[in-house]
Write a protein that holds these residues in place. Sequence first.
Motif, PDB file in Angstrom:
ATOM      1  N   VAL A 305       0.565  -1.373  -0.056  1.00 12.65           N
ATOM      2  CA  VAL A 305      -0.010   0.110   0.140  1.00 12.65           C
ATOM      3  C   VAL A 305       1.014   1.252   0.106  1.00 12.65           C
ATOM      4  O   VAL A 305       1.972   1.219   0.649  1.00 12.65           O
ATOM      5  N   ASP A 306       0.544   2.290  -0.681  1.00 12.42           N
ATOM      6  CA  ASP A 306       1.168   3.595  -0.733  1.00 12.42           C
ATOM      7  C   ASP A 306       0.934   4.358   0.329  1.00 12.42           C
ATOM      8  O   ASP A 306      -0.079   5.306   0.424  1.00 12.42           O
ATOM      9  N   ILE A 365     -11.237  11.261   2.090  1.00  9.58           N
ATOM     10  CA  ILE A 365     -11.873  10.254   2.696  1.00  9.58           C
ATOM     11  C   ILE A 365     -12.200   9.153   2.144  1.00  9.58           C
ATOM     12  O   ILE A 365     -11.434   8.101   2.678  1.00  9.58           O
ATOM     13  N   GLY A 366     -12.258   9.131   0.781  1.00  5.67           N
ATOM     14  CA  GLY A 366     -12.355   7.704   0.161  1.00  5.67           C
ATOM     15  C   GLY A 366     -10.896   7.108   0.092  1.00  5.67           C
ATOM     16  O   GLY A 366     -10.882   5.844   0.335  1.00  5.67           O
ATOM     17  N   ALA A 367      -9.956   8.102  -0.102  1.00  7.77           N
ATOM     18  CA  ALA A 367      -8.707   7.184  -0.526  1.00  7.77           C
ATOM     19  C   ALA A 367      -7.985   6.957   0.696  1.00  7.77           C
ATOM     20  O   ALA A 367      -7.499   5.868   0.785  1.00  7.77           O
ATOM     21  N   VAL A 368      -8.191   7.676   1.832  1.00  7.07           N
ATOM     22  CA  VAL A 368      -7.845   7.077   3.149  1.00  7.07           C
ATOM     23  C   VAL A 368      -8.628   5.780   3.673  1.00  7.07           C
ATOM     24  O   VAL A 368      -7.757   4.882   4.189  1.00  7.07           O
ATOM     25  N   ARG A 369      -9.744   5.687   3.571  1.00  7.30           N
ATOM     26  CA  ARG A 369     -10.560   4.525   3.804  1.00  7.30           C
ATOM     27  C   ARG A 369     -10.146   3.165   2.912  1.00  7.30           C
ATOM     28  O   ARG A 369     -10.089   2.280   3.386  1.00  7.30           O
ATOM     29  N   LYS A 370      -9.804   3.543   1.774  1.00  2.00           N
ATOM     30  CA  LYS A 370      -9.212   2.489   0.743  1.00  2.00           C
ATOM     31  C   LYS A 370      -7.734   1.905   1.405  1.00  2.00           C
ATOM     32  O   LYS A 370      -7.671   0.816   1.394  1.00  2.00           O
ATOM     33  N   ALA A 371      -7.093   2.782   1.567  1.00  3.77           N
ATOM     34  CA  ALA A 371      -5.732   2.686   2.323  1.00  3.77           C
ATOM     35  C   ALA A 371      -5.808   1.811   3.413  1.00  3.77           C
ATOM     36  O   ALA A 371      -5.017   0.947   3.561  1.00  3.77           O
ATOM     37  N   ALA A 372      -6.882   2.074   4.505  1.00  2.83           N
ATOM     38  CA  ALA A 372      -6.750   1.294   5.406  1.00  2.83           C
ATOM     39  C   ALA A 372      -7.339   0.005   5.387  1.00  2.83           C
ATOM     40  O   ALA A 372      -7.015  -1.024   5.987  1.00  2.83           O
TER      41      ALA A 372
END
Length: 481
Positions: A305-306, A365-372
């Motif tokens: 993950v980046d 928000i979407g990008a952080v949740r996907k990374a999580a």
Amino acid sequence: MAAVTEDLVKLYAQSDALALGELVRTRQVKASELVETAIELVARLDPKLNSVVIPTFDVARQVAEAPGTGPFAGVPFLLKNLGTQWKGTPLTSGLAYLQNYVCPADSEIGRRMRASGLAPIGRSNTPEYGWCISTEPRLYGPTVNPWNPAVTAGGSSGGSAAAVAARIVPIADASDGGGSIRVPASCCGVVGLKPSRGRVSYGPFDADLWFGCIYFLCNSRSVRDTAAFLDVVAGNLPGDPYTAPRPEESWLSLLARRPKGLKIGYTLTAPFGDPYAPEVKAAVEDAVRLLESLGHTAEEYRFEVDLEEAWWRYNDIIAVETSTEFTQHAKFAGRPPEEADLQPFNWSMLEYARTLSATQYSASIGAVRKAAQRIAMELAPFDAFVTPTLTQPPRPVGYWSMEDGNRERYLARWSDAAFMFAFNISGLPAMSVPLGMADGNKPVGIQFIGRHGDEATILQLAAQAEEAAPWIGRKPQVCAI
């Protein structure tokens, strides 16, 4: 007031919080004696540390009059000067702008702390409004490390960790939005567990904070104190947006079981920023060998993950959430904050928030949740995972100064803590344990990460490591004994 003898100071400083609570419950020591000892140690040691910025001695003395029978009956501790509400105590968040605020009621965690018998002798120093991994507010000045005054005590719970390491108190309130329990634990050589998302309620003042990315617990010197504190404060209120499964037994009782044959992942690769410092890499390798000697298997793994991209996206969220919070604070203060009210970095975050559109905010928000999600999926094959808490030893005081108003430059310095925010956004429990040391006076924490809701495994693993490589007897330069 109870007399403070040197024998009492020695007993106090050698005991963890559970031991002190037991002494009170069995009437071997009075709670008032413990409270006066802690107050005496503030006078002796805190001028060298600057860890206690708002004394609440009268509150602690009142608790000591009727400490109850909880696990921490009459045990002195510190409230963090950020977050936790305890009725009648000041709470400034390191800001002159909020210096007249007094808690109108207990937050749920404050209520649970109170019920356990803890006696708050004061509030611990924090960076201004918390978004810093050092503790150097303009209002109160820097907290320094009891091991080495030239280096940071960490942040944002730096005052708590420094006071625990120096044995002013055996346990202290701490919270974590991007490493703020674990970083100071690492820098000061103490224990710091960030629990699972949903483990501790934000109520009743708040329903959510940073989309479940802020966590509350403690800094302590022993794993068992951390487990017992988790038993005390864990729980939810009706309507809480996040919950976590709870074991049938207490976390403290589960420590009696030593885990066997765990599959443990570890990484020797920094996700961004500088590679591990040689001392940090050596500490991770030593920790892995220790765990293998205890019967576990270890496998090296490199994150895919980046995390660097996720870091910048996370700070979009934090900028907007901080701006919203200051809009609420303006109702109390009677005016919005002005540039002179804040250290330059905090002002830069408010300014940056104004440049973000609703679409950009939603995308972050979407990008952080996907990374999580990706983080949790990558680590799912492991029973526990090991990283350094920080990729570098503690930095000099001033390295993370919030007097730097260049937002991008300031946040880029956080690469030392690249393994911190990843477990705030993913909701996984993560714990810093003091297994390493650089140059004899710079603690190096090792982070254990577990699956969501499984604090038990990493607490048990930490207890195993504590037993095999004890740290509780280590004494920093500034210490009660």
